[in-house]
Write an enzyme that holds these catalytic residues in place. Sequence first.
Site, PDB file in Angstrom:
ATOM      1  CD  GLU A 136      32.864  37.441  48.516  1.00 30.43           C
ATOM      2  OE1 GLU A 136      32.335  38.137  49.534  1.00 30.43           O
ATOM      3  OE2 GLU A 136      34.080  37.940  48.007  1.00 30.43           O
ATOM      4  CG  ASN A 141      35.931  41.484  46.074  1.00 27.99           C
ATOM      5  OD1 ASN A 141      35.048  41.187  46.786  1.00 27.99           O
ATOM      6  ND2 ASN A 141      36.554  40.860  44.986  1.00 27.99           N
ATOM      7  CG  ASP A 147      37.806  38.713  47.894  1.00 26.70           C
ATOM      8  OD1 ASP A 147      36.596  38.973  48.263  1.00 26.70           O
ATOM      9  OD2 ASP A 147      38.185  37.880  47.109  1.00 26.70           O
TER      10      ASP A 147
END
Length: 277
Positions: free
Chosen positions: A13, A140, A190
Amino acid sequence: MQVFDDTVCTLGEGPMWHPERGELFWFDILGKRMMSRGAQRRDWAFDEHVSACGWVNRDTLLMASASGLWRFDIPTGDRELVTALEAGNPVTRSNDGRADPQGGFWIGTMGLNAEPYAGAIYRFYRGELRQLFDRITISNAICFAPDGTRAYFADTFSQQIHTVGLDAHGWPAGEVEVFVDLRADDLNPDGAVVDADGAVWNAQWGAGRIACYGPDGSFIRALDVPTSQASCPAFGGHDATTLFVTTAAVGVQDINAGKTFYGPAGVTGQREHQVIL
């Protein structure tokens, strides 16, 4: 897209291209690690979840963890607490985050087990941490229009990307609106980033792709990622025309899962914005 780095992240991430260092930073949230690749190969391990960062100057990051926002010194690896972030809440950790054009840093939280509505989205700006939105399940897609007048964010659980106008200092102004509704296609938004023309590039968890939407929310095109769990894109390279993508290996038996990829975007991205502490 090709493999940029073959380090396998359980939950990759938060990719961030440092424009002064020519270096990509990213995280393995569940592995409690931060990595960078540029002139040197660097890896840092922590005793808590870490998830996102912004650059303050050449040698300093603002880094988000489960307990706070930290001033992180790249050459030494030392960190100093700037402000607590839900430090008294054992249920949550930090997740997606990005610097805005005004020099603020937005950071989302979520439950360790994605507990419904346990998270929130905050903004840190010139010494002040303020909660912007609550009752978020999986924060997100935090990203910003190039002129700083609009922010985007998502609760992956809702399968929608939202947008809100910003005032001159980067604080939300006006009503939150739906930017893209992905429920009909059963897609899960996301991480996201905005290019120099205002198009939003969104990683779609489970779909193996980065989808591009125009400033009006219309679908433009998608780039395939060679593993299903693409988690977040970032523009970088010397001319901001390379798209980097983190992915996750958790729950997936796939030779490419968890690796970090890159490829030509075909457009120019925004330079990562500098955080003003």
